[in-house]
Enzyme design. Structure first.
Site, PDB file in Angstrom:
ATOM      1  N   ASP A   1       0.863  -1.192   0.000  1.00 32.01           N
ATOM      2  CA  ASP A   1       0.000   0.000   0.000  1.00 32.01           C
ATOM      3  C   ASP A   1       0.894   1.234   0.000  1.00 32.01           C
ATOM      4  O   ASP A   1       2.071   1.170   0.361  1.00 32.01           O
ATOM      5  CB  ASP A   1      -0.929   0.027   1.220  1.00 32.01           C
ATOM      6  CG  ASP A   1      -1.873   1.235   1.198  1.00 32.01           C
ATOM      7  OD1 ASP A   1      -2.473   1.506   0.138  1.00 32.01           O
ATOM      8  OD2 ASP A   1      -1.987   1.932   2.223  1.00 32.01           O
ATOM      9  N   SER A   2       0.308   2.368  -0.355  1.00 31.48           N
ATOM     10  CA  SER A   2       1.056   3.624  -0.305  1.00 31.48           C
ATOM     11  C   SER A   2       1.457   3.952   1.140  1.00 31.48           C
ATOM     12  O   SER A   2       2.422   4.672   1.363  1.00 31.48           O
ATOM     13  CB  SER A   2       0.198   4.757  -0.862  1.00 31.48           C
ATOM     14  OG  SER A   2      -0.971   4.894  -0.065  1.00 31.48           O
TER      15      SER A   2
ATOM     16  N   TYR B   1      -0.902   8.529  -2.540  1.00 31.85           N
ATOM     17  CA  TYR B   1      -0.856   8.321  -3.986  1.00 31.85           C
ATOM     18  C   TYR B   1      -2.101   8.910  -4.663  1.00 31.85           C
ATOM     19  O   TYR B   1      -2.114   9.125  -5.863  1.00 31.85           O
ATOM     20  CB  TYR B   1      -0.853   6.820  -4.308  1.00 31.85           C
ATOM     21  CG  TYR B   1       0.461   6.092  -4.179  1.00 31.85           C
ATOM     22  CD1 TYR B   1       1.560   6.644  -3.521  1.00 31.85           C
ATOM     23  CD2 TYR B   1       0.605   4.820  -4.741  1.00 31.85           C
ATOM     24  CE1 TYR B   1       2.755   5.936  -3.415  1.00 31.85           C
ATOM     25  CE2 TYR B   1       1.792   4.122  -4.647  1.00 31.85           C
ATOM     26  CZ  TYR B   1       2.866   4.671  -3.983  1.00 31.85           C
ATOM     27  OH  TYR B   1       4.032   3.961  -3.891  1.00 31.85           O
ATOM     28  N   GLY B   2      -3.149   9.091  -3.878  1.00 35.48           N
ATOM     29  CA  GLY B   2      -4.480   9.375  -4.437  1.00 35.48           C
ATOM     30  C   GLY B   2      -4.593  10.639  -5.251  1.00 35.48           C
ATOM     31  O   GLY B   2      -5.498  10.784  -6.066  1.00 35.48           O
TER      32      GLY B   2
ATOM     33  N   ASN C   1      -6.412   0.751  -3.522  1.00 37.10           N
ATOM     34  CA  ASN C   1      -7.314   0.939  -4.654  1.00 37.10           C
ATOM     35  C   ASN C   1      -6.699   1.828  -5.728  1.00 37.10           C
ATOM     36  O   ASN C   1      -6.913   1.612  -6.916  1.00 37.10           O
ATOM     37  CB  ASN C   1      -8.625   1.565  -4.171  1.00 37.10           C
ATOM     38  CG  ASN C   1      -9.435   0.598  -3.339  1.00 37.10           C
ATOM     39  OD1 ASN C   1     -10.320  -0.076  -3.850  1.00 37.10           O
ATOM     40  ND2 ASN C   1      -9.125   0.496  -2.060  1.00 37.10           N
TER      41      ASN C   1
ATOM     42  N   GLU D   1      -3.205   9.127   7.662  1.00 40.18           N
ATOM     43  CA  GLU D   1      -1.732   9.042   7.672  1.00 40.18           C
ATOM     44  C   GLU D   1      -1.136   9.900   8.794  1.00 40.18           C
ATOM     45  O   GLU D   1      -0.046   9.630   9.268  1.00 40.18           O
ATOM     46  CB  GLU D   1      -1.156   9.505   6.323  1.00 40.18           C
ATOM     47  CG  GLU D   1      -1.353   8.520   5.184  1.00 40.18           C
ATOM     48  CD  GLU D   1      -0.441   7.285   5.263  1.00 40.18           C
ATOM     49  OE1 GLU D   1       0.769   7.437   5.494  1.00 40.18           O
ATOM     50  OE2 GLU D   1      -0.969   6.163   5.102  1.00 40.18           O
TER      51      GLU D   1
ATOM     52  N   HIS E   1      -7.569   2.845   3.373  1.00 40.35           N
ATOM     53  CA  HIS E   1      -7.417   3.674   4.579  1.00 40.35           C
ATOM     54  C   HIS E   1      -8.767   3.902   5.279  1.00 40.35           C
ATOM     55  O   HIS E   1      -8.811   4.206   6.469  1.00 40.35           O
ATOM     56  CB  HIS E   1      -6.850   5.052   4.236  1.00 40.35           C
ATOM     57  CG  HIS E   1      -5.371   5.082   3.960  1.00 40.35           C
ATOM     58  ND1 HIS E   1      -4.803   4.465   2.880  1.00 40.35           N
ATOM     59  CD2 HIS E   1      -4.360   5.686   4.639  1.00 40.35           C
ATOM     60  CE1 HIS E   1      -3.485   4.695   2.889  1.00 40.35           C
ATOM     61  NE2 HIS E   1      -3.195   5.437   3.954  1.00 40.35           N
TER      62      HIS E   1
HETATM   63  N1  DGL Z   1      -4.941   3.102   0.579  1.00 41.27           N
HETATM   64  C1  DGL Z   1      -4.928   3.585  -0.738  1.00 41.27           C
HETATM   65  C2  DGL Z   1      -6.132   3.244  -1.535  1.00 41.27           C
HETATM   66  O1  DGL Z   1      -6.755   2.226  -1.250  1.00 41.27           O
HETATM   67  C3  DGL Z   1      -4.106   4.754  -1.075  1.00 41.27           C
HETATM   68  C4  DGL Z   1      -4.480   6.054  -0.669  1.00 41.27           C
HETATM   69  C5  DGL Z   1      -3.502   7.122  -1.037  1.00 41.27           C
HETATM   70  O2  DGL Z   1      -2.287   6.892  -0.922  1.00 41.27           O
HETATM   71  O3  DGL Z   1      -3.947   8.188  -1.424  1.00 41.27           O
HETATM   72  O4  DGL Z   1      -6.484   3.917  -2.464  1.00 41.27           O
END
Ligand code: DGL
Length: 279
Positions: free
Chosen positions: A16-17, A48-49, A80, A164, A200
Site C-alpha cells: 500500500d502507499s 498516492y491518491g 485501490n 496518515e 485507509h
Molecule cells: N490506501 C490507498 C487506496 O486504497 C491509497 C491512498 C492514497 O495513498 O492516497 O487507495
C-alpha cells in the site's frame, strides 16, 4: 530473477502507499495465519491518491519489483489507487517480461463481486481517492458485472491525509467525513450500499456510519480481499506452493520506521517493528 528463484518459496507481499493496506493485512492474517507476509508501506511518498497515472504506475512497479526481489511470488496491491492505475499495465505488460510465473492481484474486482447479494436498490456509492474515482475503475467493473446498477463516485481528498497523520479520531475528521458523505447522498438519494474504495477508510468507518442514512450498507475490503485470496490460493496450487508457511509477518516502510511502528501497532492491535527501505 525468474529462473534463479523458481523453486524457492517466499512470503506473500502486501503493498500500500502507507498504512491503509494494514486493514487488509489484518484480515488476511486472521483468515490465513499459516503463511508468511511481507508488508510494504511507501509512506514516504503517500498519499498516492492525488498523483498522476504515470507516477502511481511507476511507484507501484518499484514496489512490486522490490517484493519480488524479496522472494514474493504473489503480491496483493492492497491499495485501490494502485489497483486502479497500475494493476492492469503491470499484469499485461510488465509481468510477462519481468516474472511470468509470479502474480499481482488488486482489490477492486473482489470488492465489486460481492455487491450482488448486498444491494436491493442497485444504487451503489463509492468513496475513494481522487485518483481512484477519476479512473472510473469502479464504474467500469460494476457495469460489467451488473449492467442495471448505477454507481456514484465521491472523491475524498482529505481522508487519507487524516489517517496518515493519526487524525482519524479527531474533530477535523468529522468535518471532512460529513462533507463528503453528504455530497455523495445528495448526488443519489437511492444509494443503499457504499463501498469504502480506499483501504485507509476502514479507520474512519465509525464517522462514516455516523453521517450516512441509517441502514446504509458499508462494504469494507479487508474480509472480502482475504476471502478472495483464500479462494485464489485454492484455485492456483502452483502459486500456493510458492508461498512459505512460517506464520511470520514482516514490515518495511520507506519512511521513518519508528513513526511507522507507532501508528501501525495501533492499526494492527499488536506491536509492529519495521525496517526502512529505499525503493
Ligand atoms: N490506501 C490507498 C487506496 O486504497 C491509497 C491512498 C492514497 O495513498 O492516497 O487507495
Amino acid at each position: 530473477m525468474e529462473s534463479k528463484e523458481i523453486n524457492e518459496v517466499g512470503p506473500i507481499g502486501i503493498f500500500d502507499s502507507g498504512y491503509g493496506g494494514l486493514t487488509v493485512l489484518r484480515e488476511i492474517v486472521r483468515q490465513l495465519p499459516a503463511y508468511d507476509y511481507l508488508y510494504l508501506g511507501d509512506n514516504a511518498r503517500a498519499p498516492y491518491g492525488t498523483r498522476s497515472f504515470d507516477i502511481v504506475y511507476r511507484f507501484t512497479l518499484e514496489a512490486v519489483r522490490y517484493l519480488f526481489e524479496q522472494g514474493c511470488h504473489l503480491v496483493i496491491l492492497a491499495c485501490n489507487t494502485a489497483s486502479a492505475k497500475a494493476l492492469r499495465t503491470i499484469q499485461q505488460v510488465d509481468l510477462p517480461a519481468m516474472a511470468p510465473g509470479r502474480r499481482v492481484l488488486g482489490v477492486i474486482r473482489p470488492t465489486v463481486e460481492v455487491l450482488r447479494s448486498l444491494s436491493a436498490s442497485g444504487h451503489i456509492g463509492v468513496f475513494g481517492t481522487p485518483g481512484t474515482i477519476a479512473s472510473g475503475s469502479y464504474d467500469m467493473e460494476i457495469h460489467k458485472l451488473y449492467p442495471s446498477f448505477s454507481c456514484s463516485g465521491q472523491a475524498c481528498p482529505m481522508w487519507v491525509p487524516l489517517v496518515e497523520n493519526g487524525e482519524a479520531g479527531g474533530p477535523g475528521a468529522d468535518y471532512f467525513v460529513k462533507k463528503n458523505v453528504d455530497s455523495l447522498m445528495m448526488s443519489d438519494s437511492e444509494i443503499d450500499t457504499v463501498i469504502l474504495g480506499c483501504t485507509h477508510y476502514p479507520l474512519l468507518v465509525d464517522k462514516i456510519r455516523k453521517y450516512l442514512p441509517e441502514g446504509t450498507g458499508i462494504v469494507s475490503q479487508g474480509e472480502i480481499v482475504a476471502a478472495s485470496l483464500e479462494d485464489y490460493l485454492c484455485r492456483h496450487p502452483e502459486i500456493e506452493h510458492c508461498c512459505s508457511r512460517g506464520a511470520v509477518v514482516r514490515y518495511v516502510t520507506t519512511e521513518d520506521p519508528a513513526k511507522f511502528d507507532n501508528l501501525a501497532s495501533m492499526f494492527m492491535g499488536e506491536e509492529v517493528t519495521s525496517t526502512q527501505i529505499v525503493l
